[in-house]
Design an enzyme around this catalytic site. Structure first.
Site, PDB file in Angstrom:
ATOM      1  N   LYS A 181       2.411  -5.382   5.939  1.00  0.00           N
ATOM      2  CA  LYS A 181       3.503  -5.336   6.914  1.00  0.00           C
ATOM      3  C   LYS A 181       3.718  -6.733   7.514  1.00  0.00           C
ATOM      4  O   LYS A 181       3.131  -7.702   7.064  1.00  0.00           O
ATOM      5  CB  LYS A 181       3.187  -4.290   7.984  1.00  0.00           C
ATOM      6  CG  LYS A 181       2.981  -2.900   7.385  1.00  0.00           C
ATOM      7  CD  LYS A 181       4.210  -2.448   6.609  1.00  0.00           C
ATOM      8  CE  LYS A 181       4.153  -1.019   6.151  1.00  0.00           C
ATOM      9  NZ  LYS A 181       3.320  -0.781   4.969  1.00  0.00           N
TER      10      LYS A 181
HETATM   11  C1  PLP Z   1       7.612   3.616   5.741  1.00  0.00           C
HETATM   12  C2  PLP Z   1       6.130   3.717   5.957  1.00  0.00           C
HETATM   13  N1  PLP Z   1       5.641   4.658   6.778  1.00  0.00           N
HETATM   14  C3  PLP Z   1       4.322   4.780   7.020  1.00  0.00           C
HETATM   15  C4  PLP Z   1       3.404   3.944   6.420  1.00  0.00           C
HETATM   16  C5  PLP Z   1       1.941   4.138   6.691  1.00  0.00           C
HETATM   17  O1  PLP Z   1       1.360   3.041   7.340  1.00  0.00           O
HETATM   18  P1  PLP Z   1      -0.221   2.917   7.439  1.00  0.00           P
HETATM   19  O2  PLP Z   1      -0.721   2.395   6.140  1.00  0.00           O
HETATM   20  O3  PLP Z   1      -0.439   1.953   8.578  1.00  0.00           O
HETATM   21  O4  PLP Z   1      -0.757   4.278   7.744  1.00  0.00           O
HETATM   22  C6  PLP Z   1       3.857   2.948   5.559  1.00  0.00           C
HETATM   23  C7  PLP Z   1       2.904   2.057   4.892  1.00  0.00           C
HETATM   24  O5  PLP Z   1       3.080   1.561   3.814  1.00  0.00           O
HETATM   25  C8  PLP Z   1       5.256   2.823   5.312  1.00  0.00           C
HETATM   26  O6  PLP Z   1       5.752   1.903   4.481  1.00  0.00           O
END
Ligand code: PLP
Length: 378
Positions: A181
Site C-alpha cells: 500500500k
Molecule cells: C481493496 C482491498 N481491501 C482490503 C485489503 C486487505 O488489506 P490487509 O492486507 O491490510 O488486510 C486489501 C489488500 O490488498 C485491498 O486491496
C-alpha cells in the site's frame, strides 16, 4: 535491467524509531499506537482513528459496529481483493456482488442500488487502486435506504474526493498498512471515523472488549479490575509497528507526489501506444496511484498473459488486473453475472509503480511495452 514491481519507501531512520520502542520495554499496543492514531486522524481529516492488525480486521470491526451480523447482506464490488468479501463473511453475513463502472473500476452506485434486498444492512464501496469511489452518491444511497456505509479505503490513504480527504467523508473508512500500500507498518490497518463513542467501542473490541486499556491501567494509581461487557477479538497493532507508521506518515506527501509524477509519465507514454489505454481520470478525484493499471483493447491482438510473460523475460514484472471475487471457488454459487467487472478484470494489467522507481527503470518498462505492442501487433 531488473525492475522491482513494488517497494516500500523508507527514509533510513525507521530502525532507530523502532529500536527506541524496544529499548522502552513497551513493545505491544501502547503510547506509540495512540500517537500514530492521533497523527493519522489529523492527516485524513477524521475525528478519530483506531489502529488494528490489518485492513481486513478493520473492515470486519467497522461492519460489526455498524450492526452487520448473521443473516445480513452487504453489497460489495466483486472487482476487489478477496479481503473485501472475506471481511463480510467474518461477520457471519453474506457479501452480495455488484458491478463496477467500467471506466473507474469502482462500484457502480446504480448496480449497488439494484442489489438491495430486505436483508441488506450495509454497502461497502472500495476506493479501488486508490481512486475514490463516487462518495456523494454512496452517502445519498445509504441515507435513502437506511443502510450503513463502510468504505474499503485499503489503497486510499492520501486520496481526496472533491478536495476532501478520504477518511473525512463517511462514518467509517478502513485503510491498509500492508507493504503493497502507499505507506506501511509491515502489517496494519486503521479505521478512520467521526463518532468518538464508536471509536471507544472499537478500541475495546480490538482487545477482547476489555473495558480498560493497558495504557490506562499502567497509568492508574489504584488497583484496576477490568471487565468484559461483550465479546471481542485480539486485533491489536504493536508499538513497534506504530513507530514505523509515524515515520511513514511524515513521508506521505513526498510518496504521493512521486507516485503522481510517475503515473503522469506512464500516461503520457501509453497514450501513444496502440491497443493500450491509460487509466481513466475522473475530475472529482485525486488518487494515490497505489497501482497503475493499463487496459488492453477488447479487439486488440495482444493476449494479456503472453504480454506479461514477455515483459517478465525483460525483467519487468507485472500483475493481472484486480480480481473478480465472484468467479473464485471461495464464493462459488453466488450467481452473480457482472459483465463490466469480468471485462475489466480480464483486460487490465498493472505496471511497476512505487516511490523510488527511477526514470531509467520506468523508461525500461515503457520501452519493453512499446516493443512488444509493435511486434505482437505486426
Ligand atoms: C481493496 C482491498 N481491501 C482490503 C485489503 C486487505 O488489506 P490487509 O492486507 O491490510 O488486510 C486489501 C489488500 O490488498 C485491498 O486491496
Amino acid at each position: 535491467m531488473e525492475v522491482p514491481f513494488a517497494k516500500p519507501y523508507l527514509r533510513g531512520d525507521e530502525g532507530a524509531a523502532v529500536a527506541e520502542v524496544i529499548a522502552s520495554g513497551w513493545v505491544s499496543q501502547g503510547p506509540r499506537v495512540r500517537e500514530f492514531e492521533a497523527a493519522f486522524a489529523e492527516r485524513v481529516g477524521a475525528a478519530e482513528a483506531v489502529a488494528v492488525s490489518n485492513c481486513t480486521t478493520a473492515l470486519q470491526l467497522a461492519l460489526h459496529v455498524s450492526g452487520v451480523g448473521p443473516g445480513d447482506e452487504v453489497i460489495v464490488p466483486s472487482m476487489s481483493f478477496i479481503a473485501t468479501a472475506n471481511s463480510v463473511w467474518q461477520c457471519g453475513a453474506t457479501p452480495v456482488f455488484a458491478d463496477v463502472d467500467p471506466r473507474t473500476y469502482n462500484l457502480d452506485p446504480d448496480s449497488a442500488e439494484r442489489a438491495i434486498t430486505e436483508r441488506t444492512r450495509a454497502i461497502m464501496p472500495v476506493h479501488q487502486l486508490g481512486l475514490p469511489a463516487d462518495m456523494d452518491r454512496f452517502l445519498a444511497l445509504a441515507d435513502r435506504h437506511g443502510l450503513a456505509l463502510v468504505e474499503d479505503a485499503a489503497c486510499a490513504i492520501g486520496a481526496a474526493y472533491k478536495g476532501r480527504p478520504i477518511g473525512s467523508l463517511g462514518p467509517l473508512a478502513c485503510f491498509s498498512l500492508h507493504p503493497r500500500k502507499v505507506i506501511t507498518t509491515g502489517e496494519g490497518g486503521m479505521i478512520a471515523l467521526q463518532d468518538p463513542a464508536v471509536a471507544a467501542r472499537l478500541r475495546q473490541l480490538r482487545q477482547h472488549a476489555m473495558d480498560v486499556s493497558d495504557l490506562a491501567r499502567h497509568g492508574a494509581r489504584d488497583v484496576v479490575i477490568e471487565s468484559y461487557p461483550e465479546r471481542g477479538w485480539n486485533y491489536r497493532m504493536t508499538d513497534m509497528q506504530a513507530a514505523l507508521g509515524i515515520c511513514q506518515l511524515e513521508l506521505l506527501d513526498e510518496i504521493l507526489s512521486e507516485r503522481r509524477r510517475l503515473a503522469a509519465r506512464y500516461t503520457a507514454a501509453i497514450e501513444q501506444l496502440d491497443w493500450l489505454a491509460p487509466p481513466f481520470e475522473p475530475d472529482y478525484a485525486e488518487r494515490t496511484w497505489q497501482s497503475y493499471a493499463v487496459e488492453l483493447a477488447p479487439d486488440g491482438p495482444i493476449d494479456r498473459t503472453e504480454l506479461m510473460r514477455r515483459l517478465l523475460l525483460d525483467g519487468v514484472p507485472t500483475r493481472r488486473g484486480v480480481m473478480a471475487i465472484h468467479r473464485e471457488g471461495a464464493y462459488a454459487g453466488n450467481g452473480a453475472t457482472l459483465p463490466h467487472t469480468e471485462a475489466a478484470s480480464d483486460r487490465s494489467l498493472m505496471l511497476p509503480l512505487f516511490a523510488g522507481l527511477t526514470d531509467e527503470q520506468q523508461d525500461h518498462v515503457l520501452g519493453c511495452l512499446a516493443a512488444h505492442v509493435a511486434t505482437i501487433a505486426a
